[in-house]
Every structure is written in structure tokens, then in C-alpha cells.
Scaffold this motif. Structure first.
Motif, PDB file in Angstrom:
ATOM      1  N   GLY A 144       0.818  -1.215   0.000  1.00 32.23           N
ATOM      2  CA  GLY A 144       0.000   0.000   0.000  1.00 32.23           C
ATOM      3  C   GLY A 144       0.843   1.253   0.000  1.00 32.23           C
ATOM      4  N   LEU A 145       1.880   1.276   0.818  1.00 32.10           N
ATOM      5  CA  LEU A 145       2.767   2.443   0.848  1.00 32.10           C
ATOM      6  C   LEU A 145       3.515   2.604  -0.464  1.00 32.10           C
ATOM      7  N   PHE A 146       3.894   1.492  -1.085  1.00 31.03           N
ATOM      8  CA  PHE A 146       4.588   1.539  -2.364  1.00 31.03           C
ATOM      9  C   PHE A 146       3.683   2.131  -3.444  1.00 31.03           C
ATOM     10  N   ILE A 147       2.442   1.678  -3.521  1.00 30.15           N
ATOM     11  CA  ILE A 147       1.488   2.193  -4.507  1.00 30.15           C
ATOM     12  C   ILE A 147       1.176   3.665  -4.230  1.00 30.15           C
ATOM     13  N   LEU A 148       0.997   4.009  -2.952  1.00 34.01           N
ATOM     14  CA  LEU A 148       0.722   5.396  -2.591  1.00 34.01           C
ATOM     15  C   LEU A 148       1.878   6.304  -3.006  1.00 34.01           C
ATOM     16  N   ASN A 149       3.089   5.846  -2.824  1.00 32.07           N
ATOM     17  CA  ASN A 149       4.264   6.620  -3.211  1.00 32.07           C
ATOM     18  C   ASN A 149       4.298   6.838  -4.722  1.00 32.07           C
ATOM     19  N   LEU A 150       3.888   5.837  -5.484  1.00 28.24           N
ATOM     20  CA  LEU A 150       3.854   5.992  -6.933  1.00 28.24           C
ATOM     21  C   LEU A 150       2.777   6.976  -7.375  1.00 28.24           C
ATOM     22  N   LEU A 151       1.636   6.974  -6.681  1.00 35.79           N
ATOM     23  CA  LEU A 151       0.515   7.813  -7.100  1.00 35.79           C
ATOM     24  C   LEU A 151       0.618   9.250  -6.611  1.00 35.79           C
ATOM     25  N   VAL A 152       1.495   9.541  -5.663  1.00 38.33           N
ATOM     26  CA  VAL A 152       1.629  10.898  -5.146  1.00 38.33           C
ATOM     27  C   VAL A 152       2.087  11.846  -6.246  1.00 38.33           C
ATOM     28  N   GLY A 153       2.860  11.353  -7.174  1.00 42.13           N
ATOM     29  CA  GLY A 153       3.339  12.188  -8.259  1.00 42.13           C
ATOM     30  C   GLY A 153       2.252  12.581  -9.241  1.00 42.13           C
ATOM     31  N   CYS A 154       1.068  12.003  -9.135  1.00 42.42           N
ATOM     32  CA  CYS A 154      -0.009  12.295 -10.079  1.00 42.42           C
ATOM     33  C   CYS A 154      -0.808  13.539  -9.702  1.00 42.42           C
ATOM     34  N   THR A 155      -0.589  14.095  -8.528  1.00 44.28           N
ATOM     35  CA  THR A 155      -1.433  15.202  -8.099  1.00 44.28           C
ATOM     36  C   THR A 155      -1.127  16.494  -8.837  1.00 44.28           C
ATOM     37  N   SER A 156       0.120  16.771  -9.124  1.00 48.03           N
ATOM     38  CA  SER A 156       0.463  18.024  -9.800  1.00 48.03           C
ATOM     39  C   SER A 156      -0.050  18.096 -11.236  1.00 48.03           C
ATOM     40  N   PRO A 157       0.116  17.061 -12.047  1.00 42.99           N
ATOM     41  CA  PRO A 157      -0.375  17.155 -13.424  1.00 42.99           C
ATOM     42  C   PRO A 157      -1.895  17.223 -13.538  1.00 42.99           C
ATOM     43  N   THR A 158      -2.625  16.846 -12.492  1.00 42.54           N
ATOM     44  CA  THR A 158      -4.076  16.886 -12.598  1.00 42.54           C
ATOM     45  C   THR A 158      -4.605  18.317 -12.658  1.00 42.54           C
ATOM     46  N   ALA A 159      -3.781  19.297 -12.281  1.00 43.83           N
ATOM     47  CA  ALA A 159      -4.211  20.695 -12.399  1.00 43.83           C
ATOM     48  C   ALA A 159      -4.397  21.075 -13.858  1.00 43.83           C
ATOM     49  N   MET A 160      -3.685  20.413 -14.738  1.00 42.79           N
ATOM     50  CA  MET A 160      -3.803  20.694 -16.171  1.00 42.79           C
ATOM     51  C   MET A 160      -4.836  19.803 -16.845  1.00 42.79           C
ATOM     52  N   LEU A 161      -5.473  18.911 -16.088  1.00 39.40           N
ATOM     53  CA  LEU A 161      -6.412  17.968 -16.682  1.00 39.40           C
ATOM     54  C   LEU A 161      -7.633  18.667 -17.255  1.00 39.40           C
ATOM     55  N   GLY A 162      -8.196  19.632 -16.535  1.00 36.76           N
ATOM     56  CA  GLY A 162      -9.376  20.357 -17.017  1.00 36.76           C
ATOM     57  C   GLY A 162      -9.113  21.125 -18.297  1.00 36.76           C
ATOM     58  N   PRO A 163      -8.080  21.982 -18.321  1.00 39.81           N
ATOM     59  CA  PRO A 163      -7.783  22.691 -19.561  1.00 39.81           C
ATOM     60  C   PRO A 163      -7.396  21.764 -20.712  1.00 39.81           C
ATOM     61  N   ALA A 164      -6.725  20.655 -20.404  1.00 37.60           N
ATOM     62  CA  ALA A 164      -6.362  19.713 -21.469  1.00 37.60           C
ATOM     63  C   ALA A 164      -7.618  19.088 -22.064  1.00 37.60           C
ATOM     64  N   TYR A 165      -8.584  18.779 -21.221  1.00 32.04           N
ATOM     65  CA  TYR A 165      -9.843  18.223 -21.714  1.00 32.04           C
ATOM     66  C   TYR A 165     -10.590  19.271 -22.540  1.00 32.04           C
ATOM     67  N   THR A 166     -10.578  20.513 -22.093  1.00 32.93           N
ATOM     68  CA  THR A 166     -11.241  21.585 -22.832  1.00 32.93           C
ATOM     69  C   THR A 166     -10.611  21.750 -24.204  1.00 32.93           C
ATOM     70  N   MET A 167      -9.288  21.697 -24.245  1.00 30.72           N
ATOM     71  CA  MET A 167      -8.610  21.864 -25.526  1.00 30.72           C
ATOM     72  C   MET A 167      -8.867  20.684 -26.457  1.00 30.72           C
ATOM     73  N   SER A 168      -8.904  19.475 -25.895  1.00 25.88           N
ATOM     74  CA  SER A 168      -9.113  18.309 -26.756  1.00 25.88           C
ATOM     75  C   SER A 168     -10.553  18.231 -27.251  1.00 25.88           C
ATOM     76  N   SER A 169     -11.503  18.679 -26.443  1.00 30.11           N
ATOM     77  CA  SER A 169     -12.899  18.586 -26.875  1.00 30.11           C
ATOM     78  C   SER A 169     -13.280  19.726 -27.821  1.00 30.11           C
ATOM     79  N   SER A 170     -12.788  20.936 -27.545  1.00 25.84           N
ATOM     80  CA  SER A 170     -13.182  22.061 -28.393  1.00 25.84           C
ATOM     81  C   SER A 170     -12.120  22.404 -29.432  1.00 25.84           C
TER      82      SER A 170
END
Length: 129
Positions: free
Chosen positions: A31-57
Motif C-alpha cells: 500500500g505504501l509503495f502504490i501510494l508513493n507511486l501515485l503521489v506524483g499524479c497530483t500536480s499534473p491533474t491541475a492541467m487535466l481540465g484545460p487539457a480536456y477543454t482543448m481536446s474537446s473544443s
């Protein structure tokens, strides 16, 4: 030579406990190993909304505006737009919860009750005569 106390129920329980502790430790480590791997995913998610907007429109200006407005709101209020929406919905729920209190304390309610009392007392005075 067989040692009789190693084949008792107590020894079986102790073996099971050692196995259980070992498995729990493995689960915690995994569990700690998986959590450590997923912690790095929090920063790029800030760009997820605009990336979706750009890909859809396909409009980069709209995606940039979306990202910029989110950053501006976060810097100005200290909260993300989603947190601001949650706070607004909570205050609306509190206002709806106290609607009975607001009704009882209103001036219109006071006037209505006062008129009803006066009307009832006048009817009672007429019947007493």
C-alpha cells in the motif's frame, strides 16, 4: 523423536499468527509503495481540465483562459474553484435549514398573528355578550 508440544493447537495458532502478521506487513508495504507511486499524479491533474477543454473544443485560447481563471481564483481566494462552490452550497443549505426560524421572526408573521388574535378576541367578545 517427536516433540509433543510443537504439534498442539497452541503451536498451530502461533504459526497462523506469524503468517497473518507477515501478510499484514506485506499489505502495508504494498500500500505504501502504490501510494508513493501515485503521489506524483497530483500536480499534473491541475492541467487535466484545460487539457480536456482543448481536446474537446480544439480551442487553445479557451483552454488557456480556463487554466488562467482557475489560477487567478486560487491565488485570490486561497481556495480552488471547487472548494468555493462547496462553501457556497453549504451556506445555502444553512439558510434553507433556518427558514422556519426566519419565518417566525419576520414582521409579516407577527402582523398576521396579531390580526388573527384580535379577530378571535372580537368574536369571543361578541359571543360573551
Amino acid at each position: 523423536m517427536k516433540i509433543w508440544f510443537l504439534n498442539t493447537t497452541l503451536s498451530c495458532i502461533s504459526r497462523w499468527l506469524r503468517f497473518g502478521v507477515c501478510m499484514i506487513n506485506k499489505k502495508i508495504f504494498f500500500g505504501l509503495f502504490i501510494l508513493n507511486l501515485l503521489v506524483g499524479c497530483t500536480s499534473p491533474t491541475a492541467m487535466l481540465g484545460p487539457a480536456y477543454t482543448m481536446s474537446s473544443s480544439g480551442n487553445t485560447l479557451q483552454a488557456g483562459l480556463s487554466y488562467g481563471s482557475n489560477k487567478l481564483i486560487t491565488e485570490h481566494t486561497g481556495k480552488t474553484p471547487i472548494e468555493n462552490l462547496k462553501d457556497i452550497s453549504l451556506t445555502e443549505k444553512k439558510e434553507l435549514k433556518n427558514i422556519e426560524k426566519n419565518t417566525l421572526e419576520s414582521e409579516d408573521f407577527y402582523i398576521l398573528v396579531k390580526n388573527k388574535i384580535e379577530k378571535t378576541s372580537s368574536i369571543l367578545n361578541l359571543t360573551n355578550q
